[in-house]
Design a protein around this motif. Structure first.
Motif, mmCIF file in Angstrom:
data_model
loop_
_atom_site.group_PDB
_atom_site.id
_atom_site.type_symbol
_atom_site.label_atom_id
_atom_site.label_comp_id
_atom_site.label_asym_id
_atom_site.label_seq_id
_atom_site.Cartn_x
_atom_site.Cartn_y
_atom_site.Cartn_z
ATOM 1 N N LYS A 35 11.462 -9.637 -10.008
ATOM 2 C CA LYS A 35 10.422 -8.610 -10.063
ATOM 3 C C LYS A 35 10.376 -7.822 -8.762
ATOM 4 C CE LYS A 35 6.542 -8.876 -12.027
ATOM 5 N NZ LYS A 35 5.132 -9.170 -12.339
ATOM 6 N N GLN A 56 8.779 -6.377 -5.676
ATOM 7 C CA GLN A 56 7.637 -6.690 -4.837
ATOM 8 C C GLN A 56 7.330 -5.485 -3.942
ATOM 9 O OE1 GLN A 56 6.046 -9.696 -5.213
ATOM 10 N NE2 GLN A 56 7.493 -9.912 -6.905
ATOM 11 N N LYS A 100 5.157 0.491 -12.377
ATOM 12 C CA LYS A 100 6.169 0.281 -13.407
ATOM 13 C C LYS A 100 5.480 0.014 -14.746
ATOM 14 C CE LYS A 100 10.041 -1.616 -12.594
ATOM 15 N NZ LYS A 100 11.097 -2.648 -12.395
ATOM 16 N N SER A 140 6.584 -1.083 -17.538
ATOM 17 C CA SER A 140 6.936 -2.365 -18.167
ATOM 18 C C SER A 140 6.072 -3.498 -17.631
ATOM 19 C CB SER A 140 8.420 -2.678 -17.949
ATOM 20 O OG SER A 140 8.733 -2.712 -16.560
ATOM 21 N N ASP A 141 5.825 -3.500 -16.317
ATOM 22 C CA ASP A 141 4.980 -4.540 -15.727
ATOM 23 C C ASP A 141 3.530 -4.399 -16.183
ATOM 24 O OD1 ASP A 141 7.143 -5.570 -14.409
ATOM 25 O OD2 ASP A 141 6.631 -4.726 -12.446
ATOM 26 N N LEU A 142 3.043 -3.169 -16.246
ATOM 27 C CA LEU A 142 1.659 -2.927 -16.666
ATOM 28 C C LEU A 142 1.431 -3.374 -18.105
ATOM 29 C CD1 LEU A 142 1.075 0.619 -15.119
ATOM 30 C CD2 LEU A 142 0.273 -1.569 -14.232
ATOM 31 N N LYS A 160 3.088 -5.790 -19.640
ATOM 32 C CA LYS A 160 3.088 -7.253 -19.634
ATOM 33 C C LYS A 160 1.742 -7.801 -19.165
ATOM 34 C CE LYS A 160 8.052 -7.669 -18.682
ATOM 35 N NZ LYS A 160 9.052 -7.940 -17.619
ATOM 36 N N GLU A 161 1.112 -7.078 -18.241
ATOM 37 C CA GLU A 161 -0.169 -7.513 -17.680
ATOM 38 C C GLU A 161 -1.355 -7.100 -18.538
ATOM 39 O OE1 GLU A 161 -0.187 -5.945 -13.728
ATOM 40 O OE2 GLU A 161 1.743 -6.883 -13.244
#
Length: 256
Positions: free
Chosen positions: A7, A9, A57, A59-61, A63-64
């Motif tokens: 991921k 950082q 990002k 994609s990260d948002l 997932k969260e």
């Protein structure tokens, strides 16, 4: 920027003070990864204050559970709407900045941070801009709307009561007009930043006899040299020079 468990950082240039870095959220799109890296490099290399650079990002948002909006036909990047999560991502505390990845910083970010005035909910360059092109970047549709490009670089007073409305629910459901035109705010709650901090390539002009027109941050809003169609755009040489410096340093880190 560093990798941990695959991921991305945040990259921190703490300047000797790791406790209070100025948070800078940068819009990230996989098609413009190099643009992000060069933008980040240009900020870090010139900053005399602690800064923390965090890519937004999508994609990260997702997932969260912070972003679930379906992509619309007029969204030219993955961060067209996720940018408005900036106050939430900063925990609604202090000041933070959002900026598109297609920027090249030529001046110390401290100069921009020092313009902050707590009486405002946000501060930005208030462009009067109508693009002539019908497409931009790699063929994306060039849409025209009031306050265009105001949201491309914003200083957010994340703790301001008015910005509490920028919840994931609001960002995922409100219209583009509501968000990009800052319709949750009154006009006098929007502070003015000099245009040189969001100097639009192909639109804003340098007046040689007037140093106040020299760009401090170039915005390749139509498309930058990382796209084949825009490799000869204005100020392409400055971006390419920064790219070479970034690549050279990245190679050296890998070798070491």
């Amino acid at each position: 920027m560093s990798l941990s468990n695959g991921k991305i950082q945040p990259t921190i240039n703490n300047g000797g003070d790791a406790n209070k870095p100025f948070k800078i959220f940068v819009g990230y799109d996989p098609r413009e990864d190099l643009a992000f890296e060069v933008c980040q490099h240009s900020i870090l290399k010139r900053s005399s204050i602690p800064v923390e650079i965090i890519p937004i990002k999508q994609s990260d948002l997702r997932k969260e559970g912070l972003y679930w909006r379906e992509r619309g036909q007029f969204e030219s990047t993955e961060f067209s709407f996720s940018r408005f999560l900036t106050p939430r991502l900063a925990n609604y505390e202090g000041w933070a900045m959002f900026v598109d990845c297609d920027f090249l910083y030529l001046a110390d970010i401290k100069e921009l941070r020092d313009l902050i005035d707590d009486k405002y909910a946000i501060m930005c360059v208030q462009h009067d801009y109508t693009p002539k092109e019908t497409t931009k970047m790699d063929g994306a549709v060039q849409t025209v709307y009031p306050r265009k490009n105001w949201s491309s670089m914003v200083l957010y007073n994340c703790g301001h009561p008015k910005n509490q409305i920028l919840t994931p629910e609001t960002v995922n459901t409100q219209t583009g007009a509501f968000l990009h035109r800052f319709q949750w705010l009154k006009d006098d709650e929007i502070g003015l930043v000099p245009f040189v901090w969001n100097f639009l390539e192909g639109h804003n002009k340098v007046v040689e006899a007037d140093p106040t027109t020299f760009p401090k941050a170039i915005h390749y809003t139509r498309g930058g040299p990382w796209f084949e169609a825009w490799k000869n755009c204005e100020f392409a040489d400055l971006w390419l020079s920064e790219m070479e410096k970034y690549l050279k340093e990245a190679k050296k880190k890998i070798e070491n």
